[in-house]
Design a protein around this motif. Sequence first.
Motif, PDB file in Angstrom:
ATOM      1  N   HIS A  69      81.005 136.490  29.402  1.00  0.00           N
ATOM      2  CA  HIS A  69      80.634 135.160  29.904  1.00  0.00           C
ATOM      3  C   HIS A  69      81.563 134.727  31.031  1.00  0.00           C
ATOM      4  O   HIS A  69      82.596 135.328  31.276  1.00  0.00           O
ATOM      5  CB  HIS A  69      80.667 134.130  28.780  1.00  0.00           C
ATOM      6  CG  HIS A  69      82.044 133.699  28.358  1.00  0.00           C
ATOM      7  ND1 HIS A  69      82.979 134.548  27.825  1.00  0.00           N
ATOM      8  CD2 HIS A  69      82.627 132.482  28.389  1.00  0.00           C
ATOM      9  CE1 HIS A  69      84.077 133.863  27.541  1.00  0.00           C
ATOM     10  NE2 HIS A  69      83.902 132.614  27.877  1.00  0.00           N
ATOM     11  N   ASN A  70      81.138 133.662  31.705  1.00  0.00           N
ATOM     12  CA  ASN A  70      81.949 133.015  32.720  1.00  0.00           C
ATOM     13  C   ASN A  70      82.522 131.766  32.059  1.00  0.00           C
ATOM     14  O   ASN A  70      81.773 130.929  31.557  1.00  0.00           O
ATOM     15  CB  ASN A  70      81.076 132.641  33.925  1.00  0.00           C
ATOM     16  CG  ASN A  70      81.837 131.939  35.014  1.00  0.00           C
ATOM     17  OD1 ASN A  70      82.536 130.957  34.768  1.00  0.00           O
ATOM     18  ND2 ASN A  70      81.693 132.409  36.239  1.00  0.00           N
ATOM     19  N   THR A  71      83.838 131.623  32.040  1.00  0.00           N
ATOM     20  CA  THR A  71      84.455 130.516  31.309  1.00  0.00           C
ATOM     21  C   THR A  71      84.147 129.153  31.901  1.00  0.00           C
ATOM     22  O   THR A  71      84.235 128.145  31.216  1.00  0.00           O
ATOM     23  CB  THR A  71      85.990 130.686  31.227  1.00  0.00           C
ATOM     24  OG1 THR A  71      86.515 130.765  32.550  1.00  0.00           O
ATOM     25  CG2 THR A  71      86.355 131.913  30.421  1.00  0.00           C
ATOM     26  N   VAL A  72      83.772 129.091  33.166  1.00  0.00           N
ATOM     27  CA  VAL A  72      83.497 127.807  33.808  1.00  0.00           C
ATOM     28  C   VAL A  72      82.028 127.417  33.682  1.00  0.00           C
ATOM     29  O   VAL A  72      81.693 126.312  33.273  1.00  0.00           O
ATOM     30  CB  VAL A  72      83.913 127.845  35.303  1.00  0.00           C
ATOM     31  CG1 VAL A  72      83.545 126.547  35.994  1.00  0.00           C
ATOM     32  CG2 VAL A  72      85.392 128.130  35.437  1.00  0.00           C
ATOM     33  N   THR A  73      81.134 128.345  34.023  1.00  0.00           N
ATOM     34  CA  THR A  73      79.709 127.991  34.094  1.00  0.00           C
ATOM     35  C   THR A  73      78.886 128.433  32.898  1.00  0.00           C
ATOM     36  O   THR A  73      77.728 128.051  32.766  1.00  0.00           O
ATOM     37  CB  THR A  73      79.068 128.619  35.349  1.00  0.00           C
ATOM     38  OG1 THR A  73      79.113 130.039  35.224  1.00  0.00           O
ATOM     39  CG2 THR A  73      79.755 128.156  36.605  1.00  0.00           C
ATOM     40  N   GLY A  74      79.450 129.266  32.025  1.00  0.00           N
ATOM     41  CA  GLY A  74      78.682 129.782  30.898  1.00  0.00           C
ATOM     42  C   GLY A  74      78.234 131.194  31.201  1.00  0.00           C
ATOM     43  O   GLY A  74      79.030 132.113  31.203  1.00  0.00           O
ATOM     44  N   ASN A  75      76.940 131.362  31.454  1.00  0.00           N
ATOM     45  CA  ASN A  75      76.354 132.654  31.783  1.00  0.00           C
ATOM     46  C   ASN A  75      76.738 133.718  30.762  1.00  0.00           C
ATOM     47  O   ASN A  75      77.356 134.725  31.087  1.00  0.00           O
ATOM     48  CB  ASN A  75      76.740 133.076  33.200  1.00  0.00           C
ATOM     49  CG  ASN A  75      75.735 134.058  33.773  1.00  0.00           C
ATOM     50  OD1 ASN A  75      74.634 134.221  33.262  1.00  0.00           O
ATOM     51  ND2 ASN A  75      76.128 134.731  34.844  1.00  0.00           N
ATOM     52  N   TYR A  76      76.353 133.496  29.516  1.00  0.00           N
ATOM     53  CA  TYR A  76      76.646 134.410  28.419  1.00  0.00           C
ATOM     54  C   TYR A  76      75.705 135.606  28.435  1.00  0.00           C
ATOM     55  O   TYR A  76      74.557 135.495  28.840  1.00  0.00           O
ATOM     56  CB  TYR A  76      76.505 133.676  27.082  1.00  0.00           C
ATOM     57  CG  TYR A  76      77.418 132.491  26.955  1.00  0.00           C
ATOM     58  CD1 TYR A  76      78.725 132.647  26.527  1.00  0.00           C
ATOM     59  CD2 TYR A  76      76.975 131.216  27.267  1.00  0.00           C
ATOM     60  CE1 TYR A  76      79.572 131.555  26.406  1.00  0.00           C
ATOM     61  CE2 TYR A  76      77.814 130.125  27.145  1.00  0.00           C
ATOM     62  CZ  TYR A  76      79.113 130.297  26.719  1.00  0.00           C
ATOM     63  OH  TYR A  76      79.949 129.223  26.605  1.00  0.00           O
ATOM     64  N   ASP A  77      76.186 136.740  27.930  1.00  0.00           N
ATOM     65  CA  ASP A  77      75.353 137.939  27.917  1.00  0.00           C
ATOM     66  C   ASP A  77      74.679 138.155  26.568  1.00  0.00           C
ATOM     67  O   ASP A  77      74.876 137.390  25.620  1.00  0.00           O
ATOM     68  CB  ASP A  77      76.151 139.167  28.380  1.00  0.00           C
ATOM     69  CG  ASP A  77      77.152 139.692  27.363  1.00  0.00           C
ATOM     70  OD1 ASP A  77      77.200 139.200  26.213  1.00  0.00           O
ATOM     71  OD2 ASP A  77      77.899 140.630  27.714  1.00  0.00           O
ATOM     72  N   VAL A  78      73.897 139.214  26.475  1.00  0.00           N
ATOM     73  CA  VAL A  78      73.096 139.495  25.286  1.00  0.00           C
ATOM     74  C   VAL A  78      73.971 139.745  24.055  1.00  0.00           C
ATOM     75  O   VAL A  78      73.571 139.442  22.927  1.00  0.00           O
ATOM     76  CB  VAL A  78      72.127 140.673  25.532  1.00  0.00           C
ATOM     77  CG1 VAL A  78      72.886 141.988  25.689  1.00  0.00           C
ATOM     78  CG2 VAL A  78      71.081 140.758  24.446  1.00  0.00           C
ATOM     79  N   ASN A  79      75.170 140.267  24.244  1.00  0.00           N
ATOM     80  CA  ASN A  79      76.064 140.517  23.110  1.00  0.00           C
ATOM     81  C   ASN A  79      76.440 139.220  22.410  1.00  0.00           C
ATOM     82  O   ASN A  79      76.513 139.157  21.184  1.00  0.00           O
ATOM     83  CB  ASN A  79      77.320 141.257  23.580  1.00  0.00           C
ATOM     84  CG  ASN A  79      76.984 142.590  24.187  1.00  0.00           C
ATOM     85  OD1 ASN A  79      76.504 143.486  23.508  1.00  0.00           O
ATOM     86  ND2 ASN A  79      77.200 142.713  25.488  1.00  0.00           N
TER      87      ASN A  79
END
Length: 181
Positions: A69-79
Amino acid sequence: MEGSESQIYHERQRLQFCLLHSLNNLFQDKNAFTRESLNSIAENLVTDDPNKETWTTTHPLSFFLKPHHNTVTGNYDVNVMMAALEGKGKSVVWHDKRRGASSIDLDSDALMGIVMNVPVKRYGGLWRSRHWVVVRKISGVWYNLDSDLLVPKPFKDEDEVRVFLDQNLSLGSEVLLVNNA
């Protein structure tokens, strides 16, 4: 069906937190997951990763851009999504896109909902990314609970759900079935 959308919980898109919004929309609960809980899951995935040293020592932006993930914007992955759902007692099955949506049993009591990861192009195609979208049956009606929509969009029937899924599959989307384990 008129007005039933007001009884549906629907989080709207903010930054790149579409996975957070999708999970809360799937569970129909604004508190099912928080940014902090997903960050914690992402960090635990890094802790458990035998290759974590390679990432954290070689990537110049590793303070912000984490492996999951990106700690600022989120953008989490499938894991992160899979670990979050498994933590709530759900199982996730990748749908074989070669079989099309007609092979999905939309009437199954085991099926909680469908999560899609769809390719998106923004700013005239200059920015390409992926977006999490949830489709779920609520009170006998299937809904598109995409956080980019102003309100949930009901499907008229299962055939319309399958057409929607097949269209997204043809555009490169991944379809994951969320089952009550």
